[in-house]
Design a protein around this motif. Structure first.
Motif, short mmCIF file in Angstrom:
data_model
loop_
_atom_site.label_atom_id
_atom_site.label_comp_id
_atom_site.label_asym_id
_atom_site.label_seq_id
_atom_site.Cartn_x
_atom_site.Cartn_y
_atom_site.Cartn_z
N GLN A 199 0.83 -1.21 0.00
CA GLN A 199 0.00 0.00 0.00
C GLN A 199 0.86 1.26 0.00
O GLN A 199 0.55 2.24 -0.67
N ILE A 200 1.96 1.24 0.75
CA ILE A 200 2.87 2.39 0.79
C ILE A 200 3.53 2.56 -0.58
O ILE A 200 3.61 3.68 -1.12
N ARG A 201 4.01 1.47 -1.16
CA ARG A 201 4.66 1.55 -2.47
C ARG A 201 3.70 2.08 -3.54
O ARG A 201 4.08 2.90 -4.38
N ASP A 202 2.44 1.62 -3.50
CA ASP A 202 1.46 2.08 -4.47
C ASP A 202 1.22 3.58 -4.34
O ASP A 202 1.09 4.29 -5.35
N SER A 203 1.17 4.08 -3.12
CA SER A 203 0.97 5.51 -2.91
C SER A 203 2.17 6.31 -3.38
O SER A 203 2.03 7.42 -3.92
N VAL A 204 3.36 5.77 -3.17
CA VAL A 204 4.59 6.42 -3.63
C VAL A 204 4.55 6.59 -5.15
O VAL A 204 4.82 7.68 -5.69
N ILE A 205 4.21 5.52 -5.84
CA ILE A 205 4.16 5.55 -7.31
C ILE A 205 3.10 6.54 -7.79
O ILE A 205 3.34 7.33 -8.72
N GLU A 276 0.09 -2.81 -12.32
CA GLU A 276 -0.50 -3.54 -11.19
C GLU A 276 -0.64 -2.63 -9.97
O GLU A 276 -1.64 -2.68 -9.25
N SER A 277 0.35 -1.78 -9.75
CA SER A 277 0.33 -0.86 -8.62
C SER A 277 -0.84 0.11 -8.73
O SER A 277 -1.58 0.34 -7.76
N LEU A 278 -1.02 0.69 -9.92
CA LEU A 278 -2.10 1.67 -10.11
C LEU A 278 -3.47 1.02 -10.04
O LEU A 278 -4.44 1.64 -9.57
N LYS A 279 -3.59 -0.21 -10.47
CA LYS A 279 -4.87 -0.91 -10.37
C LYS A 279 -5.23 -1.16 -8.91
O LYS A 279 -6.39 -1.04 -8.52
N ARG A 280 -4.23 -1.52 -8.10
CA ARG A 280 -4.49 -1.69 -6.66
C ARG A 280 -4.89 -0.36 -6.05
O ARG A 280 -5.81 -0.28 -5.24
N PHE A 281 -4.16 0.69 -6.43
CA PHE A 281 -4.45 2.02 -5.89
C PHE A 281 -5.85 2.45 -6.29
O PHE A 281 -6.58 3.07 -5.50
N GLN A 282 -6.27 2.13 -7.51
CA GLN A 282 -7.62 2.45 -7.98
C GLN A 282 -8.66 1.77 -7.11
O GLN A 282 -9.71 2.35 -6.79
N GLY A 283 -8.38 0.52 -6.72
CA GLY A 283 -9.31 -0.20 -5.85
C GLY A 283 -9.47 0.47 -4.51
O GLY A 283 -10.58 0.56 -3.96
#
Length: 413
Positions: A199-205, A276-283
């Motif tokens: 979750q932290i990595r996704d927010s960073v990106i 994949e990171s942005l899709k998780r973040f979208q969720g």
């Protein structure tokens, strides 16, 4: 026939329930009516409102150049749609009309149709009528509208992707060819990348690609470090391991999350980690709107006995003098730290079941009652979740507010 108050409430609920967190409930310019707007980028977006010509239906629009009276892009889209009517009929499962009066179409008994024709703003819009419209509750009707909007948005995206029409939405073009994104240059070092949760990595990106944040800013506000000490190296390590360098900073600044994902899906597999990171973040983003509403209700409940609400920074009498918590700060704190009390580990859902789901109070680590003006609160370092009992004990003596460790000491934890 629905009255304006009923329509107002339906659209308000629709804005809250749309999974797209960018949905905005707003008053229509120069009219005493309301609509829901979902921006795609600076120029384009979706609009949802009620049509005067279709009294028992809702209008869902895809809008190019919202603020322009005339647009070559709108004219281009209209021409493109006229050449692809058969495909549109199949894709939207709806009959296509050109400049036919909506009231006449409505009188013919159709429940759904697509309109193509000259219009001051829209080149692509759909009407959906609802059977026995007036008998629906706001809750049921709002859900049905949301379902239709989400299907419509998905179909519009498929249409634009197929025809490579919308330059801003899909991707930049040069001489008719799709411009590739800056090449990724991943490095083998993975210690920073592996040190933080997904979750932290996704927010960073996200913050780097969409908000053009600096490494230091992300270290401080997303990871929760002292940027003077970390100097942005943790963020840089995460991004460099993926291959994101300076030329990628702010790459999607003018894109919606959905549009950026569409672009990445057209790229080579090297962008798979970013995608994949942005899709998780979208969720995660899709739950924020409803989460914010729940937090607002919790805050309202806490302050129910008070006579008025002041802006954040105003001193109030609640657990002694305190500052009003913002919904945004509280949500971020809970997302980062969870729903269990940091003092005694009490969890409301585990004890009270559904009644206690997603509930916890939030404590400002630095006693805000000692601050004599408005402050900037960092949810990463300044806010922690605490249960009601521990929160009350922390603030019981206004001249001796306890720290988390001091309260743990009293409980021998």
């Amino acid at each position: 026939m629905l009255n304006d108050e009923y329509k107002f409430e339906i659209l308000r609920v629709v804005a809250l329930r749309l999974k797209n967190s960018q949905a905005i409930f707003e008053r229509r310019p120069k009219e005493n009516k309301y609509r829901v707007r979902i921006p795609v980028n600076k120029q384009d977006g979706y609009l949802i409102d009620f049509s005067t010509k279709v009294p028992d239906g809702v209008r869902i629009c895809y809008v190019l150049d919202i603020d322009e009276k005339n647009s070559e892009r709108r004219a281009g889209l209209e021409l493109d749609m006229k050449e692809n009517e058969e495909f549109i009929t199949r894709l939207f499962d709806a009959q296509v009309f050109r400049k036919k009066d909506d009231a006449k179409v409505c009188a013919d008994g159709l429940m759904k149709w697509i309109k193509i024709g000259s219009h001051r703003r829209m080149g692509f819009y759909q009407f959906v009528r609802f059977h026995e419209f007036g008998d629906y509750s706001i809750d049921t009707l709002s859900n049905e509208i949301v379902s239709n909007v989400e299907i419509f948005m998905g179909n519009v995206t498929k249409y634009l992707s197929r025809n490579s029409f919308s330059e801003e939405l899909i991707a930049k073009k040069t001489d008719g060819q799709m411009e590739t994104l800056p090449v990724l240059e991943p490095v083998n070092r993975s210690s920073e990348f592996n040190s933080y949760k997904e979750q932290i990595r996704d927010s960073v990106i996200y913050e780097y690609l969409f908000k053009s944040r600096s490494h230091r800013w992300i270290d401080a506000n997303i990871i929760g470090l002292d940027s003077d000490e970390s100097r942005g190296y943790q963020t840089m390590g995460i991004l460099h391991h993926i291959g994101l360098k300076n030329e990628h900073k702010g790459l999607f600044q003018d894109y919606s999350l959905e549009a950026a994902i569409n672009v990445l899906e057209m790229q080579s597999s090297e962008f798979s980690l970013v995608l994949e990171s942005l899709k998780r973040f979208q969720g995660i983003e899709s739950t924020i709107a409803s989460f914010n509403e729940q937090i607002k209700e919790d805050i309202d409940s806490e302050l129910a006995e008070e006579d008025q609400y002041d802006k954040e920074g105003a001193v109030k009498e609640y657990f002694g003098k305190r500052y009003e918590r913002s919904i945004e700060n509280r949500r971020k704190a809970i997302e980062l730290h969870g729903f269990s009390c940091v003092v005694c580990d009490f969890n409301f859902e585990e004890t009270y079941g559904e009644r206690g789901k997603d509930f916890i109070e939030v404590h400002h680590v630095k006693p805000l009652s000692t601050i004599k003006g408005e402050v900037e609160v960092n949810p990463v370092t300044d806010l922690v979740p605490v249960c009601s009992n521990c929160h009350r004990m922390i603030h019981r003596k206004k001249d001796q507010v306890l720290t988390i460790d001091e309260l743990k000491g009293i409980l021998n934890l």
